[in-house]
Enzyme design. Sequence first.
Site, PDB file in Angstrom:
ATOM      1  N   ASP A  64      53.541  92.919  56.027  1.00 58.37           N
ATOM      2  CA  ASP A  64      52.949  93.896  56.892  1.00 58.37           C
ATOM      3  C   ASP A  64      51.534  93.123  57.059  1.00 58.37           C
ATOM      4  OD1 ASP A  64      52.512  96.316  58.082  1.00 58.37           O
ATOM      5  OD2 ASP A  64      51.428  97.121  56.253  1.00 58.37           O
ATOM      6  N   ASP A  96      47.094  94.254  49.930  1.00 56.88           N
ATOM      7  CA  ASP A  96      48.335  95.229  50.249  1.00 56.88           C
ATOM      8  C   ASP A  96      49.582  94.554  50.301  1.00 56.88           C
ATOM      9  OD1 ASP A  96      49.791  97.402  50.470  1.00 56.88           O
ATOM     10  OD2 ASP A  96      48.575  98.104  52.422  1.00 56.88           O
TER      11      ASP A  96
END
Length: 327
Positions: A205, A223
């Site tokens: 991502d 993340d």
Amino acid sequence: MSGFDLLTPELVLQAVTQAWGFSLESSLSPFPSYINRVYGLRDDDGREYVTKFYRPGRWSYEAILEEHRFLEDCREAELPVVVPVPDEEGFTLQDVIAVDDEGNEEEYLFALFPKRGGRNFDAEGEEEWLRLGRLLGRLHQVAGEREAEHRLVLHPQETTMSHIRELSDLVHPDLRVEFEDFCLEAVERISPAFEGLDYQRIHGDCHRGNILDRPGEGLLLIDFDDMAVGPAVQDLWLLLPGRRDECSRELNLLVEGYEEFLSFPRRSLDLIEALRFMRILHYSAWCARQRKDAGFFKHFPGWGSKAYWTKELEDLKDQVRLGLSAV
């Protein structure tokens, strides 16, 4: 119940305190994360942390440990990431079971990270795009050193077919057959282009919101929750400001920087728009899993309506028409 109905601020503080033995201040600062529940907290010595409670049922215990292992591999290679804090026995992943007055139970897996701030990094000039390419080249150099057996595999016959099956019963009845037929045909069309490519651990991502610039230190990659196994190009195309044919300059610079550390599989560049098609379905499936959460329809009004699925099908058709000609 939705996944986080039993997660209270009191439970968060109690769970973190018991797991790491910290004496914490009594206040929590919720972060704007919808997939998981993320909170900022501070111990009595003023050290700041971030705790992440993973959405129940989204990842297995083993899959989350593979995320943590990837982060630790990056740290050992001196890559700029934030690694989870181990407890006294060296474990980075904890669990707590919540029970309400009616006997309903939910298990929450959670981790603790040191708080690291920074400003969003938006590449504009040539050197900035090269920096991003170098960062990803270094990341994938480390990623190739270990496998991940429990993470999502970004292949249309695995992930996208699963999403289509998951969504089919939720599509408005007037559009269901058309949706299924169109998506299945598209998957058959794009699948051959994925054969014979090397698959490895990837961030999964890697958009610009997950790269921070820390003045005096450099870029920070954050993340890894969507860490996956897939083609290297997945971590490049999300950084582009538009479609591949609109971003040849930026893409060439990313690859140039990348190849200072690792040879880039250029054939995988032809997958960019196919991966965009797959991501549209991935996002719809993600929404479907969260639709019972309190407040979901406040954030996603109209999701699941006939108008929503009409627009979704139009977007998928546009993506196939405009973006898959190279596949």
